[in-house]
Design a protein around this motif. Sequence first.
Motif, PDB file in Angstrom:
ATOM      1  N   VAL A 126      10.671   7.928   2.305  1.00  0.00           N
ATOM      2  CA  VAL A 126      10.611   6.571   2.863  1.00  0.00           C
ATOM      3  C   VAL A 126       9.195   6.401   3.421  1.00  0.00           C
ATOM      4  N   VAL A 127       8.443   5.552   2.752  1.00  0.00           N
ATOM      5  CA  VAL A 127       7.020   5.446   3.077  1.00  0.00           C
ATOM      6  C   VAL A 127       6.727   4.066   3.639  1.00  0.00           C
ATOM      7  N   SER A 128       6.390   4.028   4.913  1.00  0.00           N
ATOM      8  CA  SER A 128       6.056   2.749   5.523  1.00  0.00           C
ATOM      9  C   SER A 128       5.184   3.023   6.729  1.00  0.00           C
ATOM     10  N   LYS A 129       3.971   2.552   6.657  1.00  0.00           N
ATOM     11  CA  LYS A 129       3.049   2.783   7.770  1.00  0.00           C
ATOM     12  C   LYS A 129       3.679   2.276   9.070  1.00  0.00           C
ATOM     13  N   SER A 130       4.228   1.073   9.018  1.00  0.00           N
ATOM     14  CA  SER A 130       4.779   0.477  10.240  1.00  0.00           C
ATOM     15  C   SER A 130       6.225   0.894  10.490  1.00  0.00           C
ATOM     16  N   PHE A 131       6.917   1.276   9.459  1.00  0.00           N
ATOM     17  CA  PHE A 131       8.370   1.493   9.471  1.00  0.00           C
ATOM     18  C   PHE A 131       9.072   0.239   9.998  1.00  0.00           C
ATOM     19  N   GLY A 132       8.483  -0.896   9.690  1.00  0.00           N
ATOM     20  CA  GLY A 132       9.088  -2.152  10.142  1.00  0.00           C
ATOM     21  C   GLY A 132       9.108  -3.155   9.003  1.00  0.00           C
ATOM     22  N   GLY A 169       0.806  -1.213   0.000  1.00  0.00           N
ATOM     23  CA  GLY A 169       0.000   0.000   0.000  1.00  0.00           C
ATOM     24  C   GLY A 169       0.842   1.266   0.000  1.00  0.00           C
ATOM     25  N   SER A 170       2.096   1.162   0.370  1.00  0.00           N
ATOM     26  CA  SER A 170       2.962   2.341   0.387  1.00  0.00           C
ATOM     27  C   SER A 170       3.650   2.536  -0.958  1.00  0.00           C
ATOM     28  N   ASP A 171       3.194   1.785  -1.947  1.00  0.00           N
ATOM     29  CA  ASP A 171       3.775   1.855  -3.288  1.00  0.00           C
ATOM     30  C   ASP A 171       2.688   1.804  -4.370  1.00  0.00           C
ATOM     31  N   LEU A 172       1.830   0.779  -4.274  1.00  0.00           N
ATOM     32  CA  LEU A 172       0.909   0.513  -5.388  1.00  0.00           C
ATOM     33  C   LEU A 172      -0.035   1.675  -5.711  1.00  0.00           C
ATOM     34  N   GLY A 173      -0.564   2.319  -4.667  1.00  0.00           N
ATOM     35  CA  GLY A 173      -1.484   3.442  -4.894  1.00  0.00           C
ATOM     36  C   GLY A 173      -0.764   4.599  -5.589  1.00  0.00           C
ATOM     37  N   PRO A 174       0.345   5.092  -4.982  1.00  0.00           N
ATOM     38  CA  PRO A 174       1.081   6.170  -5.642  1.00  0.00           C
ATOM     39  C   PRO A 174       1.560   5.816  -7.053  1.00  0.00           C
ATOM     40  N   VAL A 175       2.033   4.585  -7.267  1.00  0.00           N
ATOM     41  CA  VAL A 175       2.471   4.209  -8.621  1.00  0.00           C
ATOM     42  C   VAL A 175       1.284   4.289  -9.571  1.00  0.00           C
ATOM     43  N   MET A 176       0.182   3.652  -9.161  1.00  0.00           N
ATOM     44  CA  MET A 176      -0.973   3.592 -10.047  1.00  0.00           C
ATOM     45  C   MET A 176      -1.462   5.001 -10.385  1.00  0.00           C
ATOM     46  N   VAL A 177      -1.589   5.863  -9.362  1.00  0.00           N
ATOM     47  CA  VAL A 177      -2.158   7.194  -9.606  1.00  0.00           C
ATOM     48  C   VAL A 177      -1.199   8.067 -10.426  1.00  0.00           C
ATOM     49  N   THR A 178       0.095   8.014 -10.118  1.00  0.00           N
ATOM     50  CA  THR A 178       1.003   8.881 -10.883  1.00  0.00           C
ATOM     51  C   THR A 178       1.082   8.420 -12.341  1.00  0.00           C
ATOM     52  N   GLU A 179       0.919   7.119 -12.571  1.00  0.00           N
ATOM     53  CA  GLU A 179       0.869   6.634 -13.961  1.00  0.00           C
ATOM     54  C   GLU A 179      -0.466   7.027 -14.603  1.00  0.00           C
ATOM     55  N   ALA A 180      -1.551   6.825 -13.849  1.00  0.00           N
ATOM     56  CA  ALA A 180      -2.887   7.099 -14.392  1.00  0.00           C
ATOM     57  C   ALA A 180      -3.034   8.573 -14.758  1.00  0.00           C
ATOM     58  N   ARG A 186      -3.450  -0.360   2.261  1.00  0.00           N
ATOM     59  CA  ARG A 186      -3.947  -0.447   0.879  1.00  0.00           C
ATOM     60  C   ARG A 186      -5.004   0.591   0.550  1.00  0.00           C
ATOM     61  N   PHE A 187      -5.348   1.437   1.543  1.00  0.00           N
ATOM     62  CA  PHE A 187      -6.300   2.521   1.298  1.00  0.00           C
ATOM     63  C   PHE A 187      -5.651   3.858   1.648  1.00  0.00           C
ATOM     64  N   SER A 188      -4.309   3.908   1.520  1.00  0.00           N
ATOM     65  CA  SER A 188      -3.609   5.050   2.106  1.00  0.00           C
ATOM     66  C   SER A 188      -3.155   6.105   1.107  1.00  0.00           C
ATOM     67  N   LEU A 189      -3.454   5.919  -0.173  1.00  0.00           N
ATOM     68  CA  LEU A 189      -2.913   6.906  -1.126  1.00  0.00           C
ATOM     69  C   LEU A 189      -3.479   8.291  -0.882  1.00  0.00           C
ATOM     70  N   TRP A 190      -4.591   8.358  -0.131  1.00  0.00           N
ATOM     71  CA  TRP A 190      -5.258   9.638   0.154  1.00  0.00           C
ATOM     72  C   TRP A 190      -4.575  10.375   1.299  1.00  0.00           C
TER      73      TRP A 190
END
Length: 544
Positions: free
Chosen positions: A205-211, A157-168, A269-273
């Motif tokens: 560096v994007v990680s909700k958990s940072f773990g 979720g710390s990748d797929l949303g931003p990738v998808m939206v910046t491509e879209a 997975r709902f974090s792109l916002w």
Amino acid sequence: MPLPQNNPERSPSWEKLKNLATSVQATTLIDLFKNDSSRVSKMSLEWQDFYVDFSKNLITEEAWNALYDLANFSELDAAKQAYFNGDLINETEGRAVLHTALRSKHSNAKVNGKEVNHEVAEVKQRIQALSEAVISGSKKGYTQKPFTDIVNIGIGGSDLGPVMVTEALAYYKNHLKVHFMSNVDPDHSAEVLKGLNPETTLFLVVSKSFGTQETLMNAQTVRRWFVEQASEEAIPLHFAAVSTNLTQTSTFGISDDMVFPMADWVGGRFSLWSAVGLSIALSLGYAHFEALLEGAGAMDQHFAEAPLAKNLPVKMALLGIWYTNFMEAETEAIIPYTQYLHRFSAYLQQASMESNGKSTSRSGESVAYQTGSIVWGEPGTNSQHAFFQLMHQGTKLIPCDFIGFRTSLHENQPHQDALMANFFAQTEALMKGKTLEEVTAEFAEKGVDLKSVEHIIPHKVFAGNKPTTTFLIESLTPYNLGALISAYEHKIFVQGVVWNVFSYDQWGVELGKQLANRILSEWQDKAEFNHDPSTQALLKRYKN
Ligand code: F6P
């Protein structure tokens, strides 16, 4: 309020839906259209720039009504209230699920009695300030040069949303080049770093958990690469972080003013916002990011208020349940007719499959029915030349969403018309098919000796009767994209409510992580392997 717990199989509509499916299986889409001249108007829906046609689906009005009864049996209204209010509906993690509050103008959602509005507004202001400073060049790197490149380091979720939206939304991009580093694969980080100039690159560096192993290893690799060429002191200027884990971000050396907090009520997975969308705001500009949020917010409102039969996400969800639980479909395809949406199905795979790929009910029992379906897809027209063969003539039932736009972004009407002719033709072909008689007549018309092609004729027959839903949207704007994503998010929510599973945890990803760590520590400690025979042999072969 917790989510209601209702076993959908105990609903009176469950048996009814089974019987209705049997009768639908005995009919065809062509007949369904023949028997009801108003099928298109009854089964299509308009909302703002969206026209969604459900009529080419193997479903009857009676089945739709039974599905609405099923939704009511599942207490969907109560569940929706709990969702929007900020109740702790992610029970196994004790968290609220409030990505909707990130795009709401008037959310009065509270988590544990505390309003979230203020916190949301504060982070948005900071996203705006940083993105505007980087885009304008007023924020500079350690050698006083403006930034040219952004690298988002994150996974899932710390990748797929931003990738998808910046491509879209690549059409709306500014001069900043955005890169994504997600895989722990050493070749991925090496490829992303290739050609980057540390003086002009900003790392997020994007990680909700940072773990997360992948993200932390990649971030450390990048840090070393950076320090080798710049210096430790330059880190605060070139690294930002998005996380809920503020202790870990400071241990990494990221300065407080470059840390963007994320609330634990935002699922990965709902974090792109959220601040996870920082790369979106940077690469598209803040106004476009805001428009994306606005579109999603408008769809949220539609979902919250529209009656079941006119509610787009509800209909998408119930149709999926119909195919999964009663028509025995295993997968669903998403086919956008725009190259810009080439990462859309990958994004939806995580959103949907990580959410509803569950087999324990909210009451803690194993479910005896199917849940989350397999989501896949690629853009048309490319996919027509790849997997459409199986869709047209294979043996599987694959309901498909066809997503097309009335106007293209780059004006080139001949191309757009060719694209859209394919878009419409494919759903027609999938539905109508081609009979033995039609194939024979085609040969006869060409004057071919029918005897000589007798053995070919059956191979040219298309059974047809393949279901599709058509989304015809005005154009691919940030607002419409936000609304589209939000519709799929709520589809996932509704399905989880009906399937009686917890959609917002993801315990199923943990076992693999645990075992990978065990293997790593075995290597580190040079310990004896202790695995099943197959894994043991593979490990020996790797570390020989
Ligand atoms: O392993 C699954 C997962 O937890 C996803 O749910 C999440 O989006 C991804 O890993 C990344 O997690 P994080 O943002 O905490 O690094």
